[in-house]
Design a protein around this motif. Structure first.
Motif, PDB file in Angstrom:
ATOM      1  N   PRO A 210       0.780  -1.196  -0.127  1.00  0.00           N
ATOM      2  CA  PRO A 210      -0.125   0.159  -0.065  1.00  0.00           C
ATOM      3  C   PRO A 210       0.867   1.455   0.151  1.00  0.00           C
ATOM      4  CG  PRO A 210      -0.995  -1.452   1.753  1.00  0.00           C
ATOM      5  CD  PRO A 210       0.434  -2.122   0.846  1.00  0.00           C
TER       6      PRO A 210
ATOM      7  N   THR B  78       1.692   1.958  -3.508  1.00  0.00           N
ATOM      8  CA  THR B  78       0.438   2.616  -4.590  1.00  0.00           C
ATOM      9  C   THR B  78       0.048   3.824  -3.943  1.00  0.00           C
ATOM     10  OG1 THR B  78      -1.227   1.448  -2.970  1.00  0.00           O
ATOM     11  CG2 THR B  78      -0.264   0.004  -4.671  1.00  0.00           C
TER      12      THR B  78
ATOM     13  N   GLN C 247     -14.129   3.191   1.558  1.00  0.00           N
ATOM     14  CA  GLN C 247     -13.309   2.069   2.452  1.00  0.00           C
ATOM     15  C   GLN C 247     -13.771   2.190   3.841  1.00  0.00           C
ATOM     16  OE1 GLN C 247      -9.230   2.287   2.061  1.00  0.00           O
ATOM     17  NE2 GLN C 247      -8.887  -0.035   2.234  1.00  0.00           N
TER      18      GLN C 247
ATOM     19  N   ARG D 192      -2.342  -9.224  -3.530  1.00  0.00           N
ATOM     20  CA  ARG D 192      -2.083  -7.658  -3.640  1.00  0.00           C
ATOM     21  C   ARG D 192      -1.115  -7.587  -4.812  1.00  0.00           C
ATOM     22  NH1 ARG D 192      -2.150  -5.713   2.463  1.00  0.00           N
ATOM     23  NH2 ARG D 192      -4.547  -5.488   2.752  1.00  0.00           N
TER      24      ARG D 192
ATOM     25  N   LEU E 256      -3.291  -1.882 -11.817  1.00  0.00           N
ATOM     26  CA  LEU E 256      -3.464  -0.423 -11.279  1.00  0.00           C
ATOM     27  C   LEU E 256      -2.554   0.159 -11.868  1.00  0.00           C
ATOM     28  CD1 LEU E 256      -4.685   0.859  -8.886  1.00  0.00           C
ATOM     29  CD2 LEU E 256      -2.313   0.447  -7.682  1.00  0.00           C
TER      30      LEU E 256
ATOM     31  N   GLN F  82      -8.352  -2.167  -5.298  1.00  0.00           N
ATOM     32  CA  GLN F  82      -8.016  -1.947  -3.801  1.00  0.00           C
ATOM     33  C   GLN F  82      -8.810  -2.813  -2.911  1.00  0.00           C
ATOM     34  OE1 GLN F  82      -5.414   0.802  -1.961  1.00  0.00           O
ATOM     35  NE2 GLN F  82      -5.006   0.145  -4.211  1.00  0.00           N
ATOM     36  N   TYR F  83     -10.066  -3.080  -3.240  1.00  0.00           N
ATOM     37  CA  TYR F  83     -10.672  -3.859  -2.480  1.00  0.00           C
ATOM     38  C   TYR F  83     -10.821  -5.396  -2.459  1.00  0.00           C
ATOM     39  CZ  TYR F  83     -12.878   0.649  -1.702  1.00  0.00           C
ATOM     40  OH  TYR F  83     -13.143   2.177  -1.545  1.00  0.00           O
TER      41      TYR F  83
ATOM     42  N   ARG G  88      -3.055   6.118   6.182  1.00  0.00           N
ATOM     43  CA  ARG G  88      -2.421   4.681   5.713  1.00  0.00           C
ATOM     44  C   ARG G  88      -1.029   4.730   5.990  1.00  0.00           C
ATOM     45  NH1 ARG G  88      -4.913   3.712  -0.398  1.00  0.00           N
ATOM     46  NH2 ARG G  88      -7.007   3.535   0.368  1.00  0.00           N
TER      47      ARG G  88
END
Length: 449
Positions: free
Chosen positions: A32, A35, A55, A161, A168, A185-186, A262
């Motif tokens: 994460p 990204t 989210q 992921r 992505l 992402q989900y 995050r």
């Protein structure tokens, strides 16, 4: 399918589990961070805020779906690991309970998406949150945590992921691609759950011929209720902040806050693997009355988190502003001001989680969490709206830090009472009686058949 019982799995080396967990979890939370700068530059603060808002809604509903089963069922699996039939009854009762709740939450998600004013991107991203909800249903987390196989779960999530990174970077190119970015992402949680469940079925660790009644589901729900209530109240000051911030200050402010959150979530994740690795053994240690071992482990965790807070303070003071500017871009200057407060939260959360999991829940006293989290939620609801209204994202960070400190004090008071024998350890006697009742019902049903 054959009724042959698989060999029971034993709890392995805690050191090996910790090493494996930190290795895989580190990569899971590095991704994460890879990204985040890409999405912050491509989508901007508003686009990042749309994803963060959607989210947060999904995470709140996911707390309802989990209903505390994750920890209560994992505790039972750890204690009954040498009884595959009991473990399967725990698994299916938990999964059916989650599926019922997920159906209700999916309907609520649709209603939320169309009831209030949202842009098309916000509505689409919110609806895509159902991937996270159903991913929580099909992921057999209690199986893996109770048997100390969390590295396998984390590794599978890591691979999914990594797989999502390719589309992505290939297809998310502008601010119009918010929905695509949200779906990528989900999706990993849902895909990971499918892989793990199919694997356990093929290995015959999950049996498909287990008969589960409504009474079994309700029995698991009663045991998980106190943990659920604590998680639900926690979500008030973890996820609802983003929703409140969006209502007061708009998606741009959410984008600044989500970026900071995050980054600190990556630090917060560092607290989880070691605690999770020790959780099954501490549960058993409470059963055996090994107080010295329990106290030693808790002291070591507390000292480690206190030391980490000092190191974070020194590092962020020296490099924080430079890091945010280079990592997220000059448009995210507000994120640095938010991070100055949030950066201490992971250490506080680590201390709280240690006492919650390795003392309160492991000793069977999860019912005591209810009062602590009620007070914490009330405290947060009183001060958070004022802080957010006056100072926006920075106020949100202040309200979260204040509430986490409040919770730490409350949890420590209860833990000390348990450690000093003022609150009795609730052994597995009640659960063993329940298991015997379930076994008796199963035998009677077999005789009738």
């Amino acid at each position: 399918m054959s009724d042959e019982q698989p060999e029971p799995r034993r709890i392995g080396s805690t050191r090996n589990v910790i090493i494996a967990l930190y290795s895989v979890y580190a990569l899971n939370y590095v991704l994460p961070l890879i990204t985040l700068p890409y999405l912050s530059h491509v989508l901007g603060p508003a686009g990042l805020g749309v994803i963060g808002y959607a989210q947060s809604i999904a995470q709140i509903l996911l707390v309802v779906v989990d209903f505390g089963f994750g920890l209560s069922s994992a505790r039972k699996v750890a204690v009954h690991l040498d009884q595959p039939e009991v473990v399967n009854r725990i698994y299916w009762s938990t999964t059916i309970g989650k599926a019922i709740l997920a159906t209700l939450c999916s309907g609520l998600l649709v209603a939320w998406s169309f009831a209030g004013y949202m842009s098309p991107a916000e509505r689409g991203a919110t609806l895509l949150g159902s991937l996270m909800i159903w991913g929580g249903v099909i992921t057999p987390a209690c199986f893996y945590e109770g048997s100390q196989r969390l590295p396998a779960l984390a590794a599978t999530l890591l691979l999914t992921r990594v797989g999502m990174l390719i589309p992505l970077f290939l297809f998310v190119k502008s601010r119009d691609d918010v929905m695509l970015a949200a779906s990528l992402q989900y999706a990993p949680t849902f895909i990971c759950g499918l892989i793990l469940t199919i694997t356990l079925i093929l290995k015959r660790e999950i049996r498909l011929n287990v008969k589960i009644g409504l009474s079994d589901v309700l029995a698991e729900a009663r045991d998980a209720y106190h943990i659920f209530l604590s998680s639900a109240l926690t979500s008030v000051y973890v996820y609802a902040n983003v929703i409140l911030l969006r209502m007061i200050s708009g998606p741009g402010a959410v984008g600044y806050y989500v970026a900071a959150e995050r980054l600190t979530n990556a630090l917060r994740a560092c607290t989880a693997p070691a605690i999770q690795a020790f959780f099954p053994k501490i549960c058993i240690a409470f059963e055996r009355g090994e107080r010295d071992y329990i106290h030693k482990i808790n002291r070591r965790f507390t000292l480690a988190f206190a030391a980490s807070a000092i190191l974070i303070l020194v590092g962020f003071s020296a490099l924080g502003e430079w890091f945010v500017g280079r990592f997220l871009g000059e448009a995210f200057g507000e994120t640095f001001r938010i991070l100055r407060i949030l950066v201490f939260v992971p250490a506080i959360v680590g201390m709280t989680t240690t006492q919650v999991m390795l003392t309160i829940i492991a000793s069977g006293n999860q019912s005591l969490l209810k009062r602590i989290y009620v007070y914490g939620a009330v405290f947060h609801l009183v001060q958070a709206p004022v802080c957010i209204y006056l100072w926006g994202g920075v106020g949100t960070a202040c309200s979260v830090a204040a509430t986490e400190l409040f919770m730490l004090v409350g949890v420590y008071r209860v833990s000390n009472r348990i450690n000093h024998g003022q609150i009795a350890v609730r052994a597995q006697t009640q659960m063993d009686r329940q298991t015997q009742r379930q076994k008796l019902r199963h035998e009677m049903a077999t005789e009738r058949d």
